[in-house]
Design a protein around this motif. Structure first.
Motif, mmCIF file in Angstrom:
data_model
loop_
_atom_site.group_PDB
_atom_site.id
_atom_site.type_symbol
_atom_site.label_atom_id
_atom_site.label_comp_id
_atom_site.label_asym_id
_atom_site.label_seq_id
_atom_site.Cartn_x
_atom_site.Cartn_y
_atom_site.Cartn_z
ATOM 1 N N CYS A 211 95.950 -29.593 -3.880
ATOM 2 C CA CYS A 211 96.830 -30.617 -3.293
ATOM 3 C C CYS A 211 97.138 -30.295 -1.831
ATOM 4 C CB CYS A 211 98.121 -30.749 -4.101
ATOM 5 S SG CYS A 211 97.874 -31.660 -5.628
ATOM 6 N N ALA A 215 96.369 -32.850 1.107
ATOM 7 C CA ALA A 215 97.435 -33.263 2.030
ATOM 8 C C ALA A 215 97.036 -32.971 3.482
ATOM 9 C CB ALA A 215 98.731 -32.536 1.679
ATOM 10 N N LYS A 228 100.584 -38.916 -2.014
ATOM 11 C CA LYS A 228 101.027 -37.530 -1.802
ATOM 12 C C LYS A 228 102.354 -37.269 -2.514
ATOM 13 C CE LYS A 228 102.191 -34.848 2.165
ATOM 14 N NZ LYS A 228 102.399 -34.910 3.592
ATOM 15 N N PHE A 231 102.125 -35.573 -5.873
ATOM 16 C CA PHE A 231 101.471 -34.254 -6.014
ATOM 17 C C PHE A 231 102.331 -33.223 -6.777
ATOM 18 C CE2 PHE A 231 98.329 -34.598 -2.152
ATOM 19 C CZ PHE A 231 97.684 -35.628 -2.806
ATOM 20 N N ASP A 291 105.143 -45.055 -0.874
ATOM 21 C CA ASP A 291 103.818 -44.468 -0.695
ATOM 22 C C ASP A 291 102.738 -45.421 -1.229
ATOM 23 O OD1 ASP A 291 102.341 -42.401 0.180
ATOM 24 O OD2 ASP A 291 102.799 -41.006 -1.442
#
Ligand code: SF4
Ligand code: SF4
Length: 300
Positions: A211, A215, A228, A231, A291
């Motif tokens: 992750c 990212a 994100k 995550f 998001d």
């Protein structure tokens, strides 16, 4: 995405969050489990090798539509192997659009010509750089890129299942998504450890490291079609399962979330990013909502 589709999804989301509804919005139809590949991490290919007939698939599409599903995925086996009396996968996609599905996506291993401009997204499995992809999927890497170069539309999204073999090739796939013509983005999953592929699963620490790379790649401008904000929950497997907004239809049989729901203990180790993203969204997580808005408007 059309404004009318966006409004439909926004209304659905608000209703689901405020009234705690469990209606489905995303449906997958398995057209066949027949496949020309035998990937190392796969537990579902060629169990029956039956190609489900056109009339049956159309009936399943109608059933999903009537249940409220508006995002439709065709999945396999290998979807491009589907054919019935001269009809092809492309006819199914066109029919799904005509029926009123707002988003129609296809999942493929990319080894057949990608002549499907009507699909909103073609999710094409790419499992690393040439060496690691071929170690998992056989010698297919060059054929896939040949097919991508000849694709008629920019609707391809790489689909990478991260496991013990390819966990160090995330950067390469992000760069390929950024630099390859006709490819719009890459979407990740972690390997979901079916009993016969347990050895490919990642530890919590390995997921966290993956992750971090994803990212970082997002920060550098790589087109990643994931959230994100989900995550931390993915790393810890700390998200609600199953996803009630997703259903799967295989040979007339409807399952909530995935066929894998029947495998004891698998949901607690689920690696599907969409499950975390959708369940957190529909629980009203504000960071995930924002998001998702940003990400979906960018890539669909
Ligand atoms: S292409 Fe898909 S269905 Fe076929 S073996 Fe690989 S993972 Fe399984
Ligand atoms: S493992 Fe469980 S939560 Fe994950 S996709 Fe399958 S059914 Fe859904």
């Amino acid at each position: 995405m059309k404004a009318s589709s966006f409004l439909h999804f926004a209304r659905f989301g608000l209703r689901t969050i405020l009234l705690r509804r469990q209606d489905p919005i995303l449906g997958t139809i398995i057209l066949t489990d027949k496949c020309n590949l035998h990937c190392k991490h796969c537990s579902v290919n060629n169990i029956t090798a039956v190609i489900h007939p056109y009339r049956q698939v159309i009936g399943e599409m109608r059933q999903l539509y009537e249940m409220g599903v508006r995002i439709l995925f065709f999945c396999g086996g290998e979807t491009f192997l589907w054919a019935d009396s001269g009809r092809t996968l492309r006819d199914l996609v066109i029919e799904a659009k005509r029926m009123g599905f707002l988003i129609v996506n296809v999942v493929t291993n990319g080894t057949f010509p990608l002549d499907l401009p009507e699909a909103d997204l073609i999710l094409l499995s790419l499992d690393g750089d040439r060496e690691r992809h071929n170690a998992i999927r056989g010698d297919t890497y060059d054929l896939i890129f040949h097919n991508i170069r000849r694709a008629p539309a920019d609707n391809i999204c790489f689909y990478m299942a991260i496991n013990q073999i390819n966990k160090d090739a995330i950067r390469e796939v992000c760069l390929a998504a950024r630099d390859t013509e006709h490819v719009r983005a890459v979407s990740f999953n972690f390997h979901t450890p079916y009993p016969d592929t347990e050895d490919l699963a990642l530890s919590r620490e390995e997921k966290a490291a993956c992750c971090q790379v994803i990212a970082q790649m997002m920060k550098e401008g790589a087109p990643v079609f994931n959230l994100k904000s989900a995550f931390p929950c993915l790393i810890e497997n700390r998200f609600p399962t199953p996803c009630h907004q997703c259903v799967v239809m295989e040979n007339g049989r409807l399952s909530t979330c995935g066929r894998c729901i029947e495998v004891p203990g698998l949901c607690e180790r689920c690696g599907y990013f969409f499950v975390a993203e959708y369940t957190l969204l529909f629980r009203g997580n504000p960071r995930v909502m924002l998001d998702m808005l940003r990400t979906y408007l960018r890539y669909i």
